[in-house]
Design a protein around this motif. Structure first.
Motif, PDB file in Angstrom:
ATOM      1  N   ALA A  67       0.825  -1.208   0.000  1.00  0.00           N
ATOM      2  CA  ALA A  67       0.000   0.000   0.000  1.00  0.00           C
ATOM      3  C   ALA A  67       0.857   1.255   0.000  1.00  0.00           C
ATOM      4  CB  ALA A  67      -0.935  -0.013   1.212  1.00  0.00           C
ATOM      5  N   GLU A  68       1.966   1.238   0.723  1.00  0.00           N
ATOM      6  CA  GLU A  68       2.886   2.372   0.676  1.00  0.00           C
ATOM      7  C   GLU A  68       3.471   2.522  -0.724  1.00  0.00           C
ATOM      8  OE1 GLU A  68       6.173   3.953   3.651  1.00  0.00           O
ATOM      9  OE2 GLU A  68       6.933   2.221   2.533  1.00  0.00           O
ATOM     10  N   GLU A  69       3.838   1.408  -1.324  1.00  0.00           N
ATOM     11  CA  GLU A  69       4.450   1.442  -2.653  1.00  0.00           C
ATOM     12  C   GLU A  69       3.493   1.998  -3.697  1.00  0.00           C
ATOM     13  OE1 GLU A  69       7.362   0.984  -5.561  1.00  0.00           O
ATOM     14  OE2 GLU A  69       7.545   0.775  -3.377  1.00  0.00           O
ATOM     15  N   VAL A  70       2.208   1.676  -3.582  1.00  0.00           N
ATOM     16  CA  VAL A  70       1.244   2.113  -4.590  1.00  0.00           C
ATOM     17  C   VAL A  70       0.845   3.574  -4.408  1.00  0.00           C
ATOM     18  CG1 VAL A  70      -1.000   1.578  -3.527  1.00  0.00           C
ATOM     19  CG2 VAL A  70      -0.662   1.153  -5.958  1.00  0.00           C
ATOM     20  N   GLY A  71       1.124   4.154  -3.203  1.00  0.00           N
ATOM     21  CA  GLY A  71       0.932   5.591  -3.068  1.00  0.00           C
ATOM     22  C   GLY A  71      -0.037   6.072  -2.016  1.00  0.00           C
ATOM     23  N   PHE A  72      -0.533   5.193  -1.140  1.00  0.00           N
ATOM     24  CA  PHE A  72      -1.392   5.667  -0.056  1.00  0.00           C
ATOM     25  C   PHE A  72      -0.603   6.592   0.875  1.00  0.00           C
ATOM     26  CE2 PHE A  72      -3.922   1.998  -1.342  1.00  0.00           C
ATOM     27  CZ  PHE A  72      -5.221   2.489  -1.226  1.00  0.00           C
ATOM     28  N   ASP A  73      -1.323   7.560   1.461  1.00  0.00           N
ATOM     29  CA  ASP A  73      -0.674   8.557   2.315  1.00  0.00           C
ATOM     30  C   ASP A  73      -0.474   8.062   3.743  1.00  0.00           C
ATOM     31  OD1 ASP A  73      -0.694  10.689   0.298  1.00  0.00           O
ATOM     32  OD2 ASP A  73      -2.874  10.668   0.581  1.00  0.00           O
ATOM     33  N   PHE A  74      -1.390   7.244   4.211  1.00  0.00           N
ATOM     34  CA  PHE A  74      -1.303   6.757   5.593  1.00  0.00           C
ATOM     35  C   PHE A  74      -1.984   5.394   5.669  1.00  0.00           C
ATOM     36  CE2 PHE A  74      -5.340   8.921   5.338  1.00  0.00           C
ATOM     37  CZ  PHE A  74      -6.195   8.264   6.213  1.00  0.00           C
ATOM     38  N   GLU A  75      -1.775   4.711   6.803  1.00  0.00           N
ATOM     39  CA  GLU A  75      -2.365   3.401   7.021  1.00  0.00           C
ATOM     40  C   GLU A  75      -2.886   3.327   8.450  1.00  0.00           C
ATOM     41  OE1 GLU A  75       0.779   1.227   3.949  1.00  0.00           O
ATOM     42  OE2 GLU A  75       0.599   0.477   6.003  1.00  0.00           O
ATOM     43  N   VAL A  76      -4.074   2.793   8.601  1.00  0.00           N
ATOM     44  CA  VAL A  76      -4.675   2.623   9.920  1.00  0.00           C
ATOM     45  C   VAL A  76      -4.862   1.132  10.189  1.00  0.00           C
ATOM     46  CG1 VAL A  76      -5.836   4.854   9.737  1.00  0.00           C
ATOM     47  CG2 VAL A  76      -7.088   2.776   9.128  1.00  0.00           C
ATOM     48  N   MET A  77      -4.801   0.755  11.456  1.00  0.00           N
ATOM     49  CA  MET A  77      -4.970  -0.659  11.815  1.00  0.00           C
ATOM     50  C   MET A  77      -6.002  -0.796  12.916  1.00  0.00           C
ATOM     51  SD  MET A  77      -2.209  -3.515  13.090  1.00  0.00           S
ATOM     52  CE  MET A  77      -1.524  -3.721  11.435  1.00  0.00           C
ATOM     53  N   SER A  78      -6.961  -1.695  12.703  1.00  0.00           N
ATOM     54  CA  SER A  78      -7.958  -1.998  13.724  1.00  0.00           C
ATOM     55  C   SER A  78      -7.311  -2.783  14.851  1.00  0.00           C
ATOM     56  CB  SER A  78      -9.117  -2.782  13.107  1.00  0.00           C
ATOM     57  OG  SER A  78      -8.638  -3.935  12.433  1.00  0.00           O
ATOM     58  N   ASP A  79      -7.914  -2.704  16.032  1.00  0.00           N
ATOM     59  CA  ASP A  79      -7.364  -3.352  17.232  1.00  0.00           C
ATOM     60  C   ASP A  79      -8.476  -4.178  17.879  1.00  0.00           C
ATOM     61  OD1 ASP A  79      -6.130  -4.121  19.553  1.00  0.00           O
ATOM     62  OD2 ASP A  79      -5.663  -2.104  20.258  1.00  0.00           O
ATOM     63  N   HIS A  80      -8.647  -5.410  17.403  1.00  0.00           N
ATOM     64  CA  HIS A  80      -9.738  -6.271  17.855  1.00  0.00           C
ATOM     65  C   HIS A  80      -9.207  -7.542  18.494  1.00  0.00           C
ATOM     66  CE1 HIS A  80     -13.736  -4.965  15.819  1.00  0.00           C
ATOM     67  NE2 HIS A  80     -13.015  -3.907  16.154  1.00  0.00           N
ATOM     68  N   TYR A  81      -9.994  -8.073  19.422  1.00  0.00           N
ATOM     69  CA  TYR A  81      -9.714  -9.397  19.964  1.00  0.00           C
ATOM     70  C   TYR A  81     -10.459 -10.467  19.186  1.00  0.00           C
ATOM     71  CZ  TYR A  81      -8.264 -12.760  23.487  1.00  0.00           C
ATOM     72  OH  TYR A  81      -7.672 -13.809  24.126  1.00  0.00           O
ATOM     73  N   SER A  82     -11.476 -10.053  18.442  1.00  0.00           N
ATOM     74  CA  SER A  82     -12.325 -10.998  17.713  1.00  0.00           C
ATOM     75  C   SER A  82     -12.802 -10.330  16.428  1.00  0.00           C
ATOM     76  CB  SER A  82     -13.529 -11.386  18.579  1.00  0.00           C
ATOM     77  OG  SER A  82     -14.471 -12.149  17.846  1.00  0.00           O
ATOM     78  N   PRO A  83     -13.016 -11.116  15.372  1.00  0.00           N
ATOM     79  CA  PRO A  83     -13.696 -10.550  14.202  1.00  0.00           C
ATOM     80  C   PRO A  83     -15.171 -10.336  14.517  1.00  0.00           C
ATOM     81  CG  PRO A  83     -13.408 -12.905  13.904  1.00  0.00           C
ATOM     82  CD  PRO A  83     -12.697 -12.549  15.191  1.00  0.00           C
ATOM     83  N   TRP A  84     -15.826  -9.490  13.734  1.00  0.00           N
ATOM     84  CA  TRP A  84     -17.267  -9.310  13.906  1.00  0.00           C
ATOM     85  C   TRP A  84     -18.036 -10.572  13.508  1.00  0.00           C
ATOM     86  CZ3 TRP A  84     -14.434  -5.184  11.659  1.00  0.00           C
ATOM     87  CH2 TRP A  84     -14.381  -4.017  12.425  1.00  0.00           C
ATOM     88  N   LEU A  85     -17.570 -11.216  12.446  1.00  0.00           N
ATOM     89  CA  LEU A  85     -18.231 -12.416  11.939  1.00  0.00           C
ATOM     90  C   LEU A  85     -17.200 -13.524  11.771  1.00  0.00           C
ATOM     91  CD1 LEU A  85     -20.407 -10.698   9.174  1.00  0.00           C
ATOM     92  CD2 LEU A  85     -21.291 -11.732  11.281  1.00  0.00           C
ATOM     93  N   THR A  86     -17.598 -14.758  12.012  1.00  0.00           N
ATOM     94  CA  THR A  86     -16.656 -15.874  11.886  1.00  0.00           C
ATOM     95  C   THR A  86     -16.139 -16.011  10.473  1.00  0.00           C
ATOM     96  OG1 THR A  86     -18.508 -17.403  11.533  1.00  0.00           O
ATOM     97  CG2 THR A  86     -17.719 -17.147  13.800  1.00  0.00           C
TER      98      THR A  86
END
Length: 328
Positions: free
Chosen positions: A25-44
């Motif tokens: 994603a950095e290589e293709v040109g996005f300006d920033f990256e965000v990461m979710s912080d979960h203990y579980s997915p919403w759906l299996t």
């Protein structure tokens, strides 16, 4: 100028894959990256939930330019605020000044795992305010003792502090959260393209101004695929939880609960809310609501682990060009 980001979704990808996607994603040109912080997915069906902070540390070493952000961490239940402050200071050192600490009042899905009761929203927001105040004192490098309503800190000090201060973005929803939290934040995080949210934030005494020093960061799910039917099917399978909205989603405790709550959501319902298929102009039109509302930063969520490589290789570059042209 609007910045466009890529979302590292811990709910749909493993840690090694997330690091690889971050570099691409950095290589293709996005300006920033965000990461979710979960203990579980919403759906299996999503199938993943690696530890965000270990993965963020690896991402900091695999990238060199993009901004990085937790999106968002709850510093009140699963984590103690003193520990979150240590995590954030270390991340800022590893990222060499590129990290922003995104915080929110949490979701039952992730916080119930430590066995505490799930507080009502007003109490969670009060806990978040106290947690931020503790972290800001620790970021100063001072020895901190704190005996508050919700937290205790005993002779704590951060021994490794970055030269670049850790800035804090806070997830905001309504008037009370703005009044209580905006003066403590550096940046606004919003769940919807609501111009009134930004107006009320900027009108709050002591709040940093969006359009000045503060960013307003939003997020939009998309499901790009050359096959529109496949995109709709994937979005329905993995992202139908999105239809519930934050007020409902924050209180559901398990993937089984999300499955039950969304059992009557149809593929066409998902497609009406999430742009699906190969039409990049449709994605741009949906995303435009954010910068038209005054958001400075928009993070894209590409749905489905199996789609990431092709999205980043084929669609992300042209999509970024169209987004930047339209936002300009």
């Amino acid at each position: 100028m609007t910045n466009f980001g890529y979302t590292l979704m811990t709910e749909q990808s493993g840690p090694r894959e997330l690091v690889r996607y971050a570099a691409a994603a950095e290589e293709v040109g996005f300006d920033f990256e965000v990461m979710s912080d979960h203990y579980s997915p919403w759906l299996t069906e999503q199938g993943h939930a690696p530890y965000a902070w270990s993965t963020l540390g690896a991402v900091a070493q695999a990238t060199s330019r993009v901004g990085l952000m937790s999106f968002v961490t709850c510093p009140t239940m699963r984590y103690h605020p003193a520990v979150v402050a240590q995590k954030a200071a270390t991340m800022q050192l590893l990222a060499e000044g590129r990290f922003t600490l995104g915080l929110g009042s949490g979701e039952n899905l992730n916080e119930h795992v430590v066995g505490h009761r799930w507080p009502a929203l007003r109490e969670r927001q009060d806990m978040l305010r106290e947690a931020v105040e503790i972290m800001q004192r620790l970021f100063s490098g001072d020895l901190v003792d704190h005996h508050g309503e919700h937290f205790q800190v005993d002779s704590a000090r951060l021994w490794d502090l970055p030269e670049e201060p850790v800035e804090i973005g806070l997830a905001i929803s309504g008037e009370r959260s703005i009044a209580n939290l905006a003066p403590l934040a550096d940046h606004l995080i919003g769940v919807a393209p609501d111009a009134d949210l930004i107006r009320r934030w900027n009108a709050t005494h002591g709040a940093p101004q969006v359009g000045g020093s503060a960013r307003a960061v939003g997020q939009i799910p998309i499901c790009w695929d050359p096959d529109e039917d496949a995109a709709v099917e994937r979005a329905h399978e993995q992202f139908r939880w999105f239809a519930g909205g934050w007020a409902v989603n924050a209180d559901l405790p398990t993937p089984a609960g999300f499955a039950g709550a969304t059992s009557f959501i149809r593929p066409e319902d998902v497609a009406a809310n999430i742009p699906c298929g190969p039409d990049l102009d449709h994605i741009v039109a949906k995303a435009s609501a954010f910068w038209e509302a005054g958001y400075t930063d928009v993070a894209l969520v590409q749905i489905g682990d199996e789609s990431q490589d092709r999205f980043l290789a084929e669609a992300a570059g042209p999509l970024l060009e169209k987004l930047r042209e339209a936002a300009a």
